[in-house]
Design a protein around this motif. Structure first.
Motif, PDB file in Angstrom:
ATOM      1  N   VAL A   1       0.836  -1.199   0.000  1.00  0.00           N
ATOM      2  CA  VAL A   1       0.000   0.000   0.000  1.00  0.00           C
ATOM      3  C   VAL A   1       0.874   1.252   0.000  1.00  0.00           C
ATOM      4  CG1 VAL A   1      -1.659   1.371   1.336  1.00  0.00           C
ATOM      5  CG2 VAL A   1      -1.928  -1.110   1.184  1.00  0.00           C
ATOM      6  N   LEU A   2       0.531   2.175  -0.879  1.00  0.00           N
ATOM      7  CA  LEU A   2       1.102   3.521  -0.862  1.00  0.00           C
ATOM      8  C   LEU A   2      -0.015   4.483  -0.502  1.00  0.00           C
ATOM      9  CD1 LEU A   2       3.250   5.724  -1.458  1.00  0.00           C
ATOM     10  CD2 LEU A   2       2.499   5.641  -3.859  1.00  0.00           C
ATOM     11  N   TYR A   3       0.206   5.287   0.535  1.00  0.00           N
ATOM     12  CA  TYR A   3      -0.786   6.274   0.968  1.00  0.00           C
ATOM     13  C   TYR A   3      -0.149   7.657   0.894  1.00  0.00           C
ATOM     14  CZ  TYR A   3      -3.748   8.955   4.203  1.00  0.00           C
ATOM     15  OH  TYR A   3      -4.539   9.912   4.775  1.00  0.00           O
TER      16      TYR A   3
ATOM     17  N   VAL B   1      -6.954  13.490   8.336  1.00  0.00           N
ATOM     18  CA  VAL B   1      -5.528  13.777   8.493  1.00  0.00           C
ATOM     19  C   VAL B   1      -5.274  14.263   9.909  1.00  0.00           C
ATOM     20  CG1 VAL B   1      -3.605  15.172   7.693  1.00  0.00           C
ATOM     21  CG2 VAL B   1      -5.297  14.342   6.058  1.00  0.00           C
ATOM     22  N   ASN B   2      -4.882  13.351  10.761  1.00  0.00           N
ATOM     23  CA  ASN B   2      -4.502  13.714  12.129  1.00  0.00           C
ATOM     24  C   ASN B   2      -3.614  12.605  12.683  1.00  0.00           C
ATOM     25  OD1 ASN B   2      -6.152  11.744  13.803  1.00  0.00           O
ATOM     26  ND2 ASN B   2      -7.801  12.712  12.625  1.00  0.00           N
ATOM     27  N   PRO B   3      -2.847  12.887  13.719  1.00  0.00           N
ATOM     28  CA  PRO B   3      -1.882  11.904  14.240  1.00  0.00           C
ATOM     29  C   PRO B   3      -2.518  10.579  14.659  1.00  0.00           C
ATOM     30  CG  PRO B   3      -1.400  14.088  15.108  1.00  0.00           C
ATOM     31  CD  PRO B   3      -2.706  14.202  14.391  1.00  0.00           C
ATOM     32  N   LYS B   4      -3.736  10.609  15.204  1.00  0.00           N
ATOM     33  CA  LYS B   4      -4.367   9.373  15.663  1.00  0.00           C
ATOM     34  C   LYS B   4      -4.660   8.437  14.493  1.00  0.00           C
ATOM     35  CE  LYS B   4      -6.499  11.141  19.904  1.00  0.00           C
ATOM     36  NZ  LYS B   4      -7.769  11.348  20.640  1.00  0.00           N
ATOM     37  N   VAL B   5      -5.121   9.003  13.366  1.00  0.00           N
ATOM     38  CA  VAL B   5      -5.390   8.180  12.194  1.00  0.00           C
ATOM     39  C   VAL B   5      -4.096   7.561  11.683  1.00  0.00           C
ATOM     40  CG1 VAL B   5      -6.152   8.189   9.793  1.00  0.00           C
ATOM     41  CG2 VAL B   5      -7.457   9.447  11.507  1.00  0.00           C
ATOM     42  N   GLN B   6      -3.048   8.374  11.616  1.00  0.00           N
ATOM     43  CA  GLN B   6      -1.774   7.863  11.129  1.00  0.00           C
ATOM     44  C   GLN B   6      -1.255   6.736  12.025  1.00  0.00           C
ATOM     45  OE1 GLN B   6      -0.735   8.864   8.196  1.00  0.00           O
ATOM     46  NE2 GLN B   6      -2.433  10.285   8.115  1.00  0.00           N
ATOM     47  N   ALA B   7      -1.420   6.889  13.323  1.00  0.00           N
ATOM     48  CA  ALA B   7      -0.940   5.873  14.260  1.00  0.00           C
ATOM     49  C   ALA B   7      -1.740   4.579  14.152  1.00  0.00           C
ATOM     50  CB  ALA B   7      -1.005   6.403  15.690  1.00  0.00           C
ATOM     51  N   ALA B   8      -3.019   4.690  13.782  1.00  0.00           N
ATOM     52  CA  ALA B   8      -3.883   3.516  13.697  1.00  0.00           C
ATOM     53  C   ALA B   8      -3.730   2.751  12.391  1.00  0.00           C
ATOM     54  CB  ALA B   8      -5.344   3.934  13.877  1.00  0.00           C
ATOM     55  N   HIS B   9      -3.166   3.385  11.385  1.00  0.00           N
ATOM     56  CA  HIS B   9      -3.069   2.771  10.068  1.00  0.00           C
ATOM     57  C   HIS B   9      -2.435   1.382  10.074  1.00  0.00           C
ATOM     58  CE1 HIS B   9      -3.692   5.215   6.127  1.00  0.00           C
ATOM     59  NE2 HIS B   9      -4.474   4.178   6.208  1.00  0.00           N
ATOM     60  N   PRO B  10      -1.285   1.197  10.720  1.00  0.00           N
ATOM     61  CA  PRO B  10      -0.634  -0.119  10.662  1.00  0.00           C
ATOM     62  C   PRO B  10      -1.485  -1.265  11.204  1.00  0.00           C
ATOM     63  CG  PRO B  10       0.911   1.557  11.415  1.00  0.00           C
ATOM     64  CD  PRO B  10      -0.449   2.192  11.405  1.00  0.00           C
ATOM     65  N   ASN B  11      -2.505  -0.970  12.017  1.00  0.00           N
ATOM     66  CA  ASN B  11      -3.361  -2.024  12.543  1.00  0.00           C
ATOM     67  C   ASN B  11      -4.205  -2.683  11.459  1.00  0.00           C
ATOM     68  OD1 ASN B  11      -2.493  -1.434  15.171  1.00  0.00           O
ATOM     69  ND2 ASN B  11      -4.094   0.101  15.451  1.00  0.00           N
ATOM     70  N   PHE B  12      -4.337  -2.014  10.318  1.00  0.00           N
ATOM     71  CA  PHE B  12      -5.201  -2.524   9.254  1.00  0.00           C
ATOM     72  C   PHE B  12      -4.436  -2.898   7.991  1.00  0.00           C
ATOM     73  CE2 PHE B  12      -7.613   0.171  12.057  1.00  0.00           C
ATOM     74  CZ  PHE B  12      -8.778  -0.549  12.267  1.00  0.00           C
ATOM     75  N   LEU B  13      -3.115  -2.725   8.017  1.00  0.00           N
ATOM     76  CA  LEU B  13      -2.291  -2.986   6.842  1.00  0.00           C
ATOM     77  C   LEU B  13      -1.250  -4.042   7.201  1.00  0.00           C
ATOM     78  CD1 LEU B  13      -1.797   0.726   5.727  1.00  0.00           C
ATOM     79  CD2 LEU B  13      -3.647  -0.840   5.144  1.00  0.00           C
ATOM     80  N   LEU B  14      -1.387  -5.210   6.605  1.00  0.00           N
ATOM     81  CA  LEU B  14      -0.544  -6.338   6.968  1.00  0.00           C
ATOM     82  C   LEU B  14       0.663  -6.499   6.052  1.00  0.00           C
ATOM     83  CD1 LEU B  14      -3.355  -8.958   7.682  1.00  0.00           C
ATOM     84  CD2 LEU B  14      -2.285  -7.340   9.257  1.00  0.00           C
ATOM     85  N   GLY B  15       0.667  -5.801   4.907  1.00  0.00           N
ATOM     86  CA  GLY B  15       1.758  -5.905   3.964  1.00  0.00           C
ATOM     87  C   GLY B  15       2.641  -4.670   3.993  1.00  0.00           C
ATOM     88  N   PRO B  16       3.532  -4.526   3.004  1.00  0.00           N
ATOM     89  CA  PRO B  16       4.389  -3.340   2.921  1.00  0.00           C
ATOM     90  C   PRO B  16       3.548  -2.071   2.843  1.00  0.00           C
ATOM     91  CG  PRO B  16       5.149  -5.048   1.415  1.00  0.00           C
ATOM     92  CD  PRO B  16       3.825  -5.501   1.932  1.00  0.00           C
ATOM     93  N   PHE B  17       3.956  -1.053   3.600  1.00  0.00           N
ATOM     94  CA  PHE B  17       3.172   0.178   3.677  1.00  0.00           C
ATOM     95  C   PHE B  17       4.101   1.388   3.635  1.00  0.00           C
ATOM     96  CE2 PHE B  17       1.105   3.314   6.759  1.00  0.00           C
ATOM     97  CZ  PHE B  17       0.337   3.916   5.773  1.00  0.00           C
ATOM     98  N   GLU B  18       3.817   2.298   2.711  1.00  0.00           N
ATOM     99  CA  GLU B  18       4.557   3.549   2.628  1.00  0.00           C
ATOM    100  C   GLU B  18       3.582   4.711   2.708  1.00  0.00           C
ATOM    101  OE1 GLU B  18       7.716   5.991  -0.253  1.00  0.00           O
ATOM    102  OE2 GLU B  18       6.702   4.190  -0.997  1.00  0.00           O
ATOM    103  N   SER B  19       3.863   5.663   3.579  1.00  0.00           N
ATOM    104  CA  SER B  19       3.027   6.852   3.746  1.00  0.00           C
ATOM    105  C   SER B  19       3.846   8.078   3.389  1.00  0.00           C
ATOM    106  CB  SER B  19       2.535   6.952   5.190  1.00  0.00           C
ATOM    107  OG  SER B  19       1.788   8.136   5.397  1.00  0.00           O
ATOM    108  N   ILE B  20       3.317   8.898   2.470  1.00  0.00           N
ATOM    109  CA  ILE B  20       4.020  10.095   2.025  1.00  0.00           C
ATOM    110  C   ILE B  20       3.186  11.324   2.370  1.00  0.00           C
ATOM    111  CG2 ILE B  20       4.902  11.381   0.046  1.00  0.00           C
ATOM    112  CD1 ILE B  20       5.490   8.755  -1.320  1.00  0.00           C
ATOM    113  N   GLU B  21       3.751  12.193   3.164  1.00  0.00           N
ATOM    114  CA  GLU B  21       3.088  13.446   3.542  1.00  0.00           C
ATOM    115  C   GLU B  21       3.531  14.565   2.596  1.00  0.00           C
ATOM    116  OE1 GLU B  21       2.968  16.669   7.255  1.00  0.00           O
ATOM    117  OE2 GLU B  21       4.077  14.780   7.437  1.00  0.00           O
TER     118      GLU B  21
END
Length: 341
Positions: free
Chosen positions: A276-278, A289-309
């Motif tokens: 996933v690329l976000y 877009v807030n810190p809590k959402v960003q912190a919760a993201h990994p709980n729902f993504l089991l594969g490679p994950f990249e987040s770009i701000e």
């Protein structure tokens, strides 16, 4: 008693005047919105002159085509279908069309991808059912699946923005063996949004969009003033021209808002196993877009994950096209290096 009556009369008169002014403003707004509509339907007629997708999609030239699936006809932008590389399906958001992807379509097709970006349900003139229930999320997800089928995309990479992201998150979670990778612009996994809230509530702007008739009227009023000056401010003029051609057709904006008017909380996406690329803008809507959402993201993504701000708002590919296209192409090439079509 007589003095109180005399003092009350001016207040009653003022209330009556204000009520009449309000009615007048509402009437002018409604009339101006109706006058903004184009009953000649030039966009619909232009769309109906487009060629239909050939029986063998690999023989389809680049450009706009009509695609018939599920008894509906979708308008689509296609490029590189003669290529031998991976497949890429693109899902636009609200209030946009497939033209939002024009830069990515060009970059991906030149890199060997077979690319399809279609105008989704309500946005394509001949895929615009009248019932609100016809815009339920399961129907929208199945549209994307059916379009992929029609183009022979057995497996494909997927990218979406805004409502296209909502559809994409769901399709990705439901097709783990078919969707090779997923790119979301602006919208995070809805599970991360909901779990980050102590008391999950529907955002105020969505509640407003769900009101029958009101948002359409305000967006079209006074020669589409809000659309031109606010919603589409800073967007490529060629894109704006297409958006206005679509949304000034009678029924088009209502169809687009119907996506908001049907809620299916039991149809939110599950956990995602694919890469996933976000990409998100730090000036976007705080609910997403807030810190809590960003912190919760990994709980729902089991594969490679990249987040770009990005230092941007909601319209990422419009505000920073080179940065966004480069990031998506890097993500796609990384996945194609490790997977086959």
């Amino acid at each position: 008693m007589g003095n109180r009556t005399n003092r009350g009369s001016p207040l009653r008169k003022l209330s009556l005047i204000l009520a009449l002014v309000l009615v007048g403003v509402l009437a002018v707004t409604f009339v101006s919105a109706r006058m903004s509509l184009n009953p000649d339907l030039p966009h619909a007629y232009k769309t109906r002159t487009l060629p239909f997708l050939t029986e063998d999609p690999s023989q389809q030239p680049d450009g706009l085509v009509q695609v018939r699936v599920k008894g509906l006809v979708f308008r689509a932008r296609v490029a590189g279908l003669e290529n031998l590389g991976p497949n890429l399906l693109l899902l636009h958001g609200f209030p946009e069309t497939s033209i939002m992807w024009d830069r990515l379509i060009a970059a991906a097709s030149e890199s060997g991808f077979r690319v399809v970006a279609f105008d989704q349900r309500g946005y394509s003139p001949d895929a615009r059912p009248e019932s609100v229930e016809d815009y339920a999320l399961p129907e929208l997800v199945d549209d994307a699946r059916a379009v992929a089928d029609r183009f022979g995309f057995e497996r494909f990479h997927l990218a979406g923005h805004d409502w296209g992201s909502v559809v994409g998150w769901n399709l990705t979670s439901r097709e783990p063996d078919r969707v090779l990778s997923w790119t979301s612009l602006s919208i995070p996994h809805l599970g991360a949004v909901i779990s980050s809230q102590e008391n999950p509530t529907t955002p105020a702007y969505i509640k407003f969009f769900q009101q029958p008739g009101i948002p359409e009227t305000l967006l079209l009023a006074f020669d589409q003033l809000f659309l031109k000056r606010v919603a589409f401010s800073g967007i490529d003029p060629a894109h704006v021209d297409e958006y206005l051609d679509v949304f000034t057709e009678p029924g088009a904006l209502t169809a687009a808002f119907n996506w908001y008017r049907v809620t299916r909380p039991d149809y939110w996406p599950g956990k995602i196993r694919q890469p996933v690329l976000y990409i998100w803008g730090n000036r976007d809507m705080p609910v997403f877009v807030n810190p809590k959402v960003q912190a919760a993201h990994p709980n729902f993504l089991l594969g490679p994950f990249e987040s770009i701000e990005l230092s941007a708002g909601h319209w990422l590919i419009e505000e920073q096209p080179d940065r966004v296209v480069d990031a998506i192409m890097t993500h796609l090439r990384r996945q194609t290096d490790s997977t086959s079509m």
